[in-house]
Design a protein around this motif. Structure first.
Motif, PDB file in Angstrom:
ATOM      1  N   GLN A  98       0.816  -1.204   0.000  1.00 27.07           N
ATOM      2  CA  GLN A  98       0.000   0.000   0.000  1.00 27.07           C
ATOM      3  C   GLN A  98       0.854   1.260   0.000  1.00 27.07           C
ATOM      4  O   GLN A  98       0.464   2.292  -0.546  1.00 27.07           O
ATOM      5  CB  GLN A  98      -0.942   0.002   1.214  1.00 27.07           C
ATOM      6  N   ASN A  99       2.039   1.184   0.593  1.00 30.64           N
ATOM      7  CA  ASN A  99       2.934   2.346   0.598  1.00 30.64           C
ATOM      8  C   ASN A  99       3.417   2.681  -0.815  1.00 30.64           C
ATOM      9  O   ASN A  99       3.560   3.849  -1.180  1.00 30.64           O
ATOM     10  CB  ASN A  99       4.118   2.100   1.529  1.00 30.64           C
ATOM     11  N   ILE A 100       3.664   1.641  -1.616  1.00 31.73           N
ATOM     12  CA  ILE A 100       4.102   1.867  -2.993  1.00 31.73           C
ATOM     13  C   ILE A 100       2.927   2.366  -3.839  1.00 31.73           C
ATOM     14  O   ILE A 100       3.093   3.228  -4.708  1.00 31.73           O
ATOM     15  CB  ILE A 100       4.711   0.577  -3.576  1.00 31.73           C
ATOM     16  N   TYR A 101       1.737   1.839  -3.577  1.00 29.02           N
ATOM     17  CA  TYR A 101       0.522   2.325  -4.240  1.00 29.02           C
ATOM     18  C   TYR A 101       0.370   3.833  -4.020  1.00 29.02           C
ATOM     19  O   TYR A 101       0.131   4.597  -4.964  1.00 29.02           O
ATOM     20  CB  TYR A 101      -0.702   1.586  -3.702  1.00 29.02           C
ATOM     21  N   ALA A 102       0.512   4.263  -2.751  1.00 30.34           N
ATOM     22  CA  ALA A 102       0.356   5.683  -2.430  1.00 30.34           C
ATOM     23  C   ALA A 102       1.412   6.528  -3.148  1.00 30.34           C
ATOM     24  O   ALA A 102       1.120   7.618  -3.635  1.00 30.34           O
ATOM     25  CB  ALA A 102       0.457   5.890  -0.921  1.00 30.34           C
ATOM     26  N   ALA A 103       2.639   5.994  -3.236  1.00 23.84           N
ATOM     27  CA  ALA A 103       3.717   6.732  -3.896  1.00 23.84           C
ATOM     28  C   ALA A 103       3.462   6.875  -5.393  1.00 23.84           C
ATOM     29  O   ALA A 103       3.675   7.947  -5.973  1.00 23.84           O
ATOM     30  CB  ALA A 103       5.048   6.021  -3.660  1.00 23.84           C
ATOM     31  N   ILE A 104       2.982   5.802  -6.026  1.00 22.01           N
ATOM     32  CA  ILE A 104       2.746   5.825  -7.472  1.00 22.01           C
ATOM     33  C   ILE A 104       1.519   6.655  -7.824  1.00 22.01           C
ATOM     34  O   ILE A 104       1.553   7.486  -8.748  1.00 22.01           O
ATOM     35  CB  ILE A 104       2.587   4.385  -8.006  1.00 22.01           C
ATOM     36  N   LYS A 105       0.445   6.458  -7.072  1.00 20.93           N
ATOM     37  CA  LYS A 105      -0.823   7.120  -7.377  1.00 20.93           C
ATOM     38  C   LYS A 105      -0.899   8.549  -6.844  1.00 20.93           C
ATOM     39  O   LYS A 105      -1.735   9.341  -7.294  1.00 20.93           O
ATOM     40  CB  LYS A 105      -1.990   6.310  -6.801  1.00 20.93           C
ATOM     41  N   GLY A 106      -0.054   8.849  -5.845  1.00 20.40           N
ATOM     42  CA  GLY A 106      -0.174  10.163  -5.216  1.00 20.40           C
ATOM     43  C   GLY A 106      -1.449  10.293  -4.422  1.00 20.40           C
ATOM     44  O   GLY A 106      -1.956  11.397  -4.196  1.00 20.40           O
ATOM     45  N   ASP A 107      -1.966   9.155  -3.955  1.00 19.83           N
ATOM     46  CA  ASP A 107      -3.233   9.124  -3.217  1.00 19.83           C
ATOM     47  C   ASP A 107      -3.141   7.994  -2.191  1.00 19.83           C
ATOM     48  O   ASP A 107      -2.571   6.933  -2.469  1.00 19.83           O
ATOM     49  CB  ASP A 107      -4.391   8.870  -4.180  1.00 19.83           C
ATOM     50  N   TRP A 108      -3.743   8.215  -1.012  1.00 19.02           N
ATOM     51  CA  TRP A 108      -3.656   7.198   0.037  1.00 19.02           C
ATOM     52  C   TRP A 108      -4.453   5.944  -0.293  1.00 19.02           C
ATOM     53  O   TRP A 108      -4.113   4.864   0.143  1.00 19.02           O
ATOM     54  CB  TRP A 108      -4.156   7.765   1.365  1.00 19.02           C
TER      55      TRP A 108
END
Length: 311
Positions: free
Chosen positions: A76-86
């Motif tokens: 989920q941390n990488i998701y937030a980094a890529i998407k720019g969204d939590w």
């Protein structure tokens, strides 16, 4: 979150060092200790994490299947980094960072020469600060990537690990000085907040250093009024169920939407809803601990008792 990472770095490294001692004396193998470590960590972390995910899915709360897949794989941390969204259940980014730390750090502690561990940690801490500095210099420091990617948390995790590595018999004088004057580290925590636009990249490190002082104080025992407060049964119990509090704290908002309190005037609406949500979260965590987590935790004894140095 920074305090959480420092505590984790300290406790996990303490456990791993005790495992390393058993490997060095020939009592067991590196492979055996890795199996022990991952089995015990999995039994503690996986059950309520996946319970939360699948309960949310069953309740029809996941509208983004892609987000769900990232959560399933502890990324989920990488998701937030890529998407720019939590994304949904965005607070699990910190647990994802922990799990990624667990993939690498046990191998380093069990296999690397002991004398190199301190320098590895110093390098990791410098890498994290440099990474966030690069973001600040390029004007991207506010991007989630500079907050959630594993590299951004290596200083807080590393500071806790450094404290675990410092032998008590060799550094007791330094520790005593640290306990006496380390309280001064709390001051920069508050001073750096107004300077966040320019010095925000240092905030995790500054908070991490202050967290080290608090952990060291707790290690020897906090006296006076604060010690009595921290030793209260209710405080100890909240600490015991804290993982459930972390995992479930968004659930009350789904069970009882904020609109339920719309009939109350503004400030009172937020006060009452906060009290109700806190009570519901504590109740969920308490039930989880009693009927779900405790029975599962007892299975950890099949993989050896917890290391005394981390108790």
């Amino acid at each position: 979150v920074y305090l959480f990472f420092v505590i984790s770095g300290f406790l996990i490294t303490s456990i791993l060092l005790s495992y390393r001692d058993e490997v060095d004396t020939g009592e067991t193998s590196v492979g055996g200790q890795l199996k022990r470590f991952y089995a015990r960590r999995s039994l503690r972390i996986f059950p309520i994490y996946y319970l939360t995910l699948f309960a949310m899915m069953a309740a029809g709360q996941f509208k983004d299947a892609d987000n769900f897949l990232w959560l399933l794989t502890y990324t989920q941390n990488i998701y937030a980094a890529i998407k720019g969204d939590w994304g949904q259940l965005g607070h699990f980014w910190s647990l994802a960072t922990e799990e990624q730390f667990y993939l690498v750090w046990p191998l380093v502690v069990l296999l690397a020469p002991r004398k190199s561990l301190v320098w590895i940690l110093v390098g990791a801490i410098a890498l994290a600060i440099g990474f966030r500095l690069e973001g600040a210099l390029t004007g991207q420091g506010g991007a989630l990537a500079y907050y959630t990617l594993p590299i951004a948390s290596l200083d807080t995790l590393g500071l806790g690990a450094l404290l675990a590595l410092a032998p008590l018999d060799r550094f007791e004088t330094a520790r005593a000085m640290f306990r006496k004057y380390g309280v001064l580290l709390l001051l920069p925590v508050f001073l750096i907040i107004p300077l966040r636009p320019t010095l925000g990249f240092l905030q995790p490190t500054v908070v991490g250093l202050a967290s080290l002082w608090m952990i060291e104080m707790c290690r020897v025992g906090v006296g006076g009024l604060m010690g009595r407060i921290l030793s209260l049964p209710i405080v100890l119990y909240v600490g015991q169920i804290s993982y459930g509090i972390y995992a479930y704290h968004q659930a009350p908002h789904l069970i009882l939407p904020i609109e339920t309190f719309a009939f109350l005037p503004g400030p009172l609406q937020y006060l009452v809803s906060a009290v109700v949500y806190t009570a519901m979260t504590l109740a969920l965590a308490a039930l989880s601990w009693r009927f779900f987590e405790q029975p599962i935790n007892r299975l950890k004894d099949r993989f050896g008792k917890r290391a005394p140095s981390a108790s």
